[in-house]
Motif scaffolding. Sequence first.
Motif, PDB file in Angstrom:
ATOM      1  N   ASP A   5       0.830  -1.199   0.000  1.00 52.13           N
ATOM      2  CA  ASP A   5       0.000   0.000   0.000  1.00 52.13           C
ATOM      3  C   ASP A   5       0.869   1.255   0.000  1.00 52.13           C
ATOM      4  O   ASP A   5       0.630   2.195  -0.768  1.00 52.13           O
ATOM      5  CB  ASP A   5      -0.974   0.002   1.176  1.00 52.13           C
ATOM      6  CG  ASP A   5      -0.315  -0.277   2.521  1.00 52.13           C
ATOM      7  OD1 ASP A   5       0.871  -0.656   2.569  1.00 52.13           O
ATOM      8  OD2 ASP A   5      -1.002  -0.125   3.540  1.00 52.13           O
ATOM      9  N   PHE A   8       2.560   1.775  -3.457  1.00 50.94           N
ATOM     10  CA  PHE A   8       1.644   2.373  -4.431  1.00 50.94           C
ATOM     11  C   PHE A   8       1.479   3.872  -4.175  1.00 50.94           C
ATOM     12  O   PHE A   8       1.530   4.678  -5.104  1.00 50.94           O
ATOM     13  CB  PHE A   8       0.270   1.695  -4.388  1.00 50.94           C
ATOM     14  CG  PHE A   8       0.106   0.535  -5.318  1.00 50.94           C
ATOM     15  CD1 PHE A   8       0.040   0.715  -6.691  1.00 50.94           C
ATOM     16  CD2 PHE A   8       0.002  -0.757  -4.819  1.00 50.94           C
ATOM     17  CE1 PHE A   8      -0.116  -0.350  -7.558  1.00 50.94           C
ATOM     18  CE2 PHE A   8      -0.157  -1.837  -5.676  1.00 50.94           C
ATOM     19  CZ  PHE A   8      -0.215  -1.636  -7.044  1.00 50.94           C
ATOM     20  N   SER A  48      -4.720   6.481 -10.278  1.00 51.24           N
ATOM     21  CA  SER A  48      -4.857   5.021 -10.219  1.00 51.24           C
ATOM     22  C   SER A  48      -3.980   4.406  -9.133  1.00 51.24           C
ATOM     23  O   SER A  48      -4.451   3.583  -8.340  1.00 51.24           O
ATOM     24  CB  SER A  48      -4.521   4.394 -11.575  1.00 51.24           C
ATOM     25  OG  SER A  48      -5.463   4.795 -12.534  1.00 51.24           O
ATOM     26  N   PHE A  52      -5.224   2.412  -5.818  1.00 49.66           N
ATOM     27  CA  PHE A  52      -4.777   1.045  -5.535  1.00 49.66           C
ATOM     28  C   PHE A  52      -4.183   0.978  -4.125  1.00 49.66           C
ATOM     29  O   PHE A  52      -4.482   0.067  -3.358  1.00 49.66           O
ATOM     30  CB  PHE A  52      -3.743   0.575  -6.553  1.00 49.66           C
ATOM     31  CG  PHE A  52      -4.277   0.358  -7.948  1.00 49.66           C
ATOM     32  CD1 PHE A  52      -5.547  -0.146  -8.174  1.00 49.66           C
ATOM     33  CD2 PHE A  52      -3.483   0.644  -9.051  1.00 49.66           C
ATOM     34  CE1 PHE A  52      -6.024  -0.354  -9.467  1.00 49.66           C
ATOM     35  CE2 PHE A  52      -3.944   0.439 -10.339  1.00 49.66           C
ATOM     36  CZ  PHE A  52      -5.217  -0.064 -10.548  1.00 49.66           C
ATOM     37  N   TYR A  56      -5.524  -1.302  -1.011  1.00 49.76           N
ATOM     38  CA  TYR A  56      -4.682  -2.274  -0.298  1.00 49.76           C
ATOM     39  C   TYR A  56      -4.623  -1.953   1.198  1.00 49.76           C
ATOM     40  O   TYR A  56      -4.567  -2.858   2.022  1.00 49.76           O
ATOM     41  CB  TYR A  56      -3.276  -2.325  -0.888  1.00 49.76           C
ATOM     42  CG  TYR A  56      -3.179  -3.189  -2.120  1.00 49.76           C
ATOM     43  CD1 TYR A  56      -3.122  -4.574  -2.014  1.00 49.76           C
ATOM     44  CD2 TYR A  56      -3.136  -2.635  -3.392  1.00 49.76           C
ATOM     45  CE1 TYR A  56      -3.035  -5.378  -3.140  1.00 49.76           C
ATOM     46  CE2 TYR A  56      -3.052  -3.427  -4.516  1.00 49.76           C
ATOM     47  CZ  TYR A  56      -3.011  -4.801  -4.390  1.00 49.76           C
ATOM     48  OH  TYR A  56      -2.931  -5.599  -5.504  1.00 49.76           O
ATOM     49  N   HIS A  71       0.903  -6.996  -9.273  1.00 44.43           N
ATOM     50  CA  HIS A  71       0.107  -5.814  -9.585  1.00 44.43           C
ATOM     51  C   HIS A  71       0.951  -4.546  -9.473  1.00 44.43           C
ATOM     52  O   HIS A  71       0.896  -3.680 -10.351  1.00 44.43           O
ATOM     53  CB  HIS A  71      -1.102  -5.755  -8.650  1.00 44.43           C
ATOM     54  CG  HIS A  71      -1.965  -4.574  -8.856  1.00 44.43           C
ATOM     55  ND1 HIS A  71      -2.607  -3.941  -7.827  1.00 44.43           N
ATOM     56  CD2 HIS A  71      -2.297  -3.870  -9.972  1.00 44.43           C
ATOM     57  CE1 HIS A  71      -3.294  -2.923  -8.299  1.00 44.43           C
ATOM     58  NE2 HIS A  71      -3.119  -2.853  -9.599  1.00 44.43           N
ATOM     59  N   SER A  75       1.448  -2.312 -12.762  1.00 42.12           N
ATOM     60  CA  SER A  75       0.816  -0.988 -12.756  1.00 42.12           C
ATOM     61  C   SER A  75       1.813   0.130 -12.473  1.00 42.12           C
ATOM     62  O   SER A  75       1.718   1.209 -13.053  1.00 42.12           O
ATOM     63  CB  SER A  75      -0.324  -0.950 -11.733  1.00 42.12           C
ATOM     64  OG  SER A  75      -1.368  -1.798 -12.155  1.00 42.12           O
ATOM     65  N   VAL A 109      -4.389  -4.337 -14.255  1.00 44.00           N
ATOM     66  CA  VAL A 109      -5.769  -4.247 -13.762  1.00 44.00           C
ATOM     67  C   VAL A 109      -6.402  -5.638 -13.665  1.00 44.00           C
ATOM     68  O   VAL A 109      -7.136  -5.930 -12.712  1.00 44.00           O
ATOM     69  CB  VAL A 109      -6.612  -3.307 -14.657  1.00 44.00           C
ATOM     70  CG1 VAL A 109      -8.079  -3.340 -14.255  1.00 44.00           C
ATOM     71  CG2 VAL A 109      -6.074  -1.889 -14.570  1.00 44.00           C
ATOM     72  N   PHE A 112      -5.111  -7.194 -10.559  1.00 47.25           N
ATOM     73  CA  PHE A 112      -5.820  -6.589  -9.425  1.00 47.25           C
ATOM     74  C   PHE A 112      -7.208  -7.210  -9.278  1.00 47.25           C
ATOM     75  O   PHE A 112      -7.626  -7.553  -8.166  1.00 47.25           O
ATOM     76  CB  PHE A 112      -5.901  -5.078  -9.622  1.00 47.25           C
ATOM     77  CG  PHE A 112      -6.532  -4.334  -8.483  1.00 47.25           C
ATOM     78  CD1 PHE A 112      -6.053  -4.448  -7.190  1.00 47.25           C
ATOM     79  CD2 PHE A 112      -7.599  -3.482  -8.711  1.00 47.25           C
ATOM     80  CE1 PHE A 112      -6.630  -3.749  -6.134  1.00 47.25           C
ATOM     81  CE2 PHE A 112      -8.175  -2.772  -7.666  1.00 47.25           C
ATOM     82  CZ  PHE A 112      -7.690  -2.909  -6.375  1.00 47.25           C
TER      83      PHE A 112
END
Length: 135
Positions: A5, A8, A48, A52, A56, A71, A75, A109, A112
């Motif tokens: 998390d 991202f 995005s 995400f 998360y 992912h 991404s 995606v 995900f």
Amino acid sequence: MPKIDVSFILLSVLCLIVGIGMGIVMGAAHDFQFTPVHAHLNLLGWVSLALFGLIYKAYPALKTSWLAKAHLILSGSTAVIFPVGIYVSIAHENPAVAIAASFVALGGVLVFLANLVRVFFFAEKATTIADEALA
């Protein structure tokens, strides 16, 4: 991967900084030829990736699979490579990188989605942070 998390969210902020910087430079120069690059940095990068990361964070069970790392790789790399591909497409009339990166974005995606389905339909219990705080 317990810091998926955070990864991202940090990557999203880096994309936001570059996107804003690019917007400032374009505005100062009154040259908006590369607006699609700026827009995709902000959309794929900031929006995005930040979403995400927040998802998360809200659903820790999503972090427990190798799908989370896949992912992030797909991404995260696409958020950088796709805008570069758009730049190359505009500046050099060669859309190959942008086209390839769009398929990698789709792959990210889909990974995900697979992770969401795994947790929400096949895991014991998909709890949110709010659920854990109340328990």
